[in-house]
Design a protein around this motif. Structure first.
Motif: not given
Lengths: 316, 280
Positions: B112-116, B122-124, B127, B130-131, B134
């Motif tokens: 799953h993508p980690d925005m950091s 653009d978003m972690s 789950s 949730l996206g 956001a």
């Protein structure tokens, strides 16, 4: 930041101080937005909304969406303050705080009202005596628990200045003034409210006044009790705890939270890593609480000044 | 192999988009075979939509992924990260070689993508549900600042079982977020079987309409239809736009297509060879 009108905040409890502070600093921070889940009036956000109508955003009774929308706004440079009741913030939207805010370390502030037994009459659904245990385990989260209006305005201002997720554990309002004078507030630094050389009582939020009452009772019995306000629950002030362990013979923690995993647990974690003194934890003994006025409930569940003093006397 | 356009800010033609989508499917398969498995089903069903977004629709700068005035994209179906990573790599956000680290210790690229860590994310997410919330927040921020950038979010259809999706749906129409476009990858399968057996979603488009969104249903593998729909947003001024993209789970690998039990799959060497041939 301009000077704080301490006279005003001495008269306000935590909830009113939140609303007043947001309205007061809204002009200073154009990025500040206030989010509410059908509780804008309840969290005293109406004054902010009157001054900055576009920046007060209601999500209806949908805390999970509100919390994640706050995360999205933070990625676009906003400083969202997401407001709701403590049980909804920490439990209903707990996963959103963890995965959506803390994991990407987004600049969201969560203002949670009616923490602990503040909504005593609301019953267990509206009590929140598990929040510290849950939230303390979220990496990247700072947790502040001011006990009165003066501490709240300081904490809210510090939270807005702080770059990262902050959870404000607030009460229902109407709390008596504890901080009579101005004081230096720094995230991560606990405040010694009363000096003492025999024992130390570390308390938080609504229990602070009761800890001071306990210290009065102890003084009459010739026991000098230091009282510390652990206003930052995370990161916890290790230095002040270890200093107390060096300088006094017993540490007692007191909190309006389940005895498991809260302030007492956090202090125990610190003390377990160093040569230490005995620790006693005063809190709600792993039970759901009944219904009633907050003060009476706190007495019933062992959080009275007398009960805290007894805990000290039993072990000294 | 032909890659028509790796400069996303120059709008790719339909033909170029189709070729890029084919290349991204090959990259996804290579990456998953190299890692020993992956979310084949949902990553292959979403590729055409992602390709259209990153090579034609989104105003983004691969050299400056955090550019303030970029369009935002939130992969709400976070398990579709494989498709997103390959799309971002082909678009030039980072070197495709980095994808060989998928799932390895300290890799920027996980399930799953980690925005950091992932340039262009653009978003972690991960789950489900949730996206899109956001994305609603981003769209509100854009409106507050009177910005012209737009927000796009891709959801899974099974993801719409999550109640919080409908909280977001309500908020988006209530706040009149016509700068928000959600696309649902309607491959009709979730992890336990067909969505209509696990927990029925239909009448799906009508649900979104009832929540105040302007809805279009398209063939999510027909590049012309995808582009036309994405270029037509907002479908109705003052309302958020929802595109139901009818897709085939596992699109492009015959023995994975329409198999709910291939939501996550590991291929044996024979299957791997066959997949490579089919995607060539």
């Amino acid at each position: 930041m301009g000077a704080i009108d301490m006279e005003l905040y001495r008269k306000l409890g935590t909830r009113d101080a939140l609303g007043a502070t947001l309205a007061e600093i809204g002009g200073e921070y154009p990025e500040l937005v206030v989010l509410a889940a059908d509780c804008l009036a309840s969290v005293r956000g109406k004054a902010f909304a009157a001054k900055f109508p576009e920046r007060a955003i209601n999500f209806g009774i949908a805390e999970a969406d509100m919390m994640m929308a706050a995360a999205g706004m933070a990625t676009c440079g906003k400083i969202p303050v997401a407001c709701t009741f403590g049980f909804l913030a920490s439990l209903r939207a707990g996963e959103m705080i963890r995965s959506g805010i803390c994991y990407p370390k987004l600049n969201v502030k969560i203002a949670a009202t009616s923490s602990g037994l503040a909504m005593g009459d609301g019953g267990t659904t509206h009590h929140i005596i598990e929040d510290i245990a849950v939230l303390r385990s979220f990496a990247n989260l700072t947790i502040l628990a001011p006990c009165d209006g003066v501490a709240t305005t300081k904490a809210v201002r510090a939270a807005i200045e702080f770059p990262g997720p902050v959870y404000l554990r607030l009460g229902r309002g109407g709390e008596p003034n504890v901080y009579k004078d101005d004081f230096d507030f720094e995230i991560g630094k606990a405040v010694t409210l009363r000096e003492g050389s025999d024992v130390t009582i570390i308390a938080v939020g609504a229990v602070i006044l009761r800890a001071l009452e306990a210290a009065d009772i102890l003084a009459k019995k010739g026991v000098s009790a230091r009282v510390i306000d652990m206003i930052t629950l995370k990161p916890i002030d290790r230095d002040i705890i270890l200093k107390a362990a060096r300088e006094t013979k017993l540490i007692v923690t007191a909190e309006d939270h389940n005895i498991l995993g809260g302030l007492g647990g956090a202090v125990a974690e610190v003390l377990s890593e160093e040569p230490s003194v005995p620790l006693r934890r005063v809190g709600i003994k792993d039970t759901f609480c009944s219904i009633g006025p907050t003060d009476e409930l706190m007495d019933k569940y062992g959080l009275s000044g007398k009960a805290i003093a007894k805990e000290v006397l039993d072990y000294t | 192999m032909a890659v028509c356009n790796t400069v996303p800010r120059k709008k790719a033609s339909i033909c170029e988009l189709q070729q890029n989508a084919a290349e991204i499917r090959r990259m996804v398969d290579n990456m998953f075979q190299n890692a020993g498995g992956g979310h084949y089903g949902g990553c292959l069903s979403e590729v055409d939509v992602l390709t259209a977004l990153y090579f034609r629709i989104l105003n983004v700068d691969p050299q400056n992924p955090r550019w303030d005035d970029r369009d935002r994209f939130v992969l709400s179906k976070g398990h579709g990260a494989g498709g997103l990573y390959c799309t971002l790599a082909l678009a030039g956000f980072f070197a495709p070689e980095r994808l060989s680290t998928l799932n390895q210790l300290d890799s920027a690229f996980g399930m799953h993508p980690d925005m950091s860590k992932v340039p262009g994310a653009d978003m972690s997410t991960g789950s489900l549900g949730l996206g899109i919330c956001a994305a609603v927040g981003m769209a509100i921020a854009g409106k507050l600042d009177k910005k012209s950038w737009r927000v796009y979010s891709l959801l899974g259809d099974g993801e719409c079982h999550e109640g919080v999706v409908w909280e977001a749906a309500m908020a988006a129409s209530h706040h009149r977020l016509d700068n928000l476009t959600a696309i649902v990858d309607r491959n009709a399968l979730s992890m336990d079987g067909p969505t209509e057996e696990v927990m029925s979603l239909e009448p799906f488009a009508a649900k979104w309409e009832a929540f105040g969104w302007a809805v279009r249903t398209i063939n999510g593998h027909n590049m012309r239809e995808i582009v036309d729909a994405l270029e037509a947003v907002p479908f109705v001024p003052g309302r958020p736009s929802l595109i139901v993209a009818r897709t085939t789970k596992g699109k492009g690998i015959s023995f994975i297509e329409n198999r709910w039990d291939c939501h996550y799959a590991s291929l044996n060497p024979e299957q791997g060879e066959r997949a490579r041939k089919e995607l060539a």
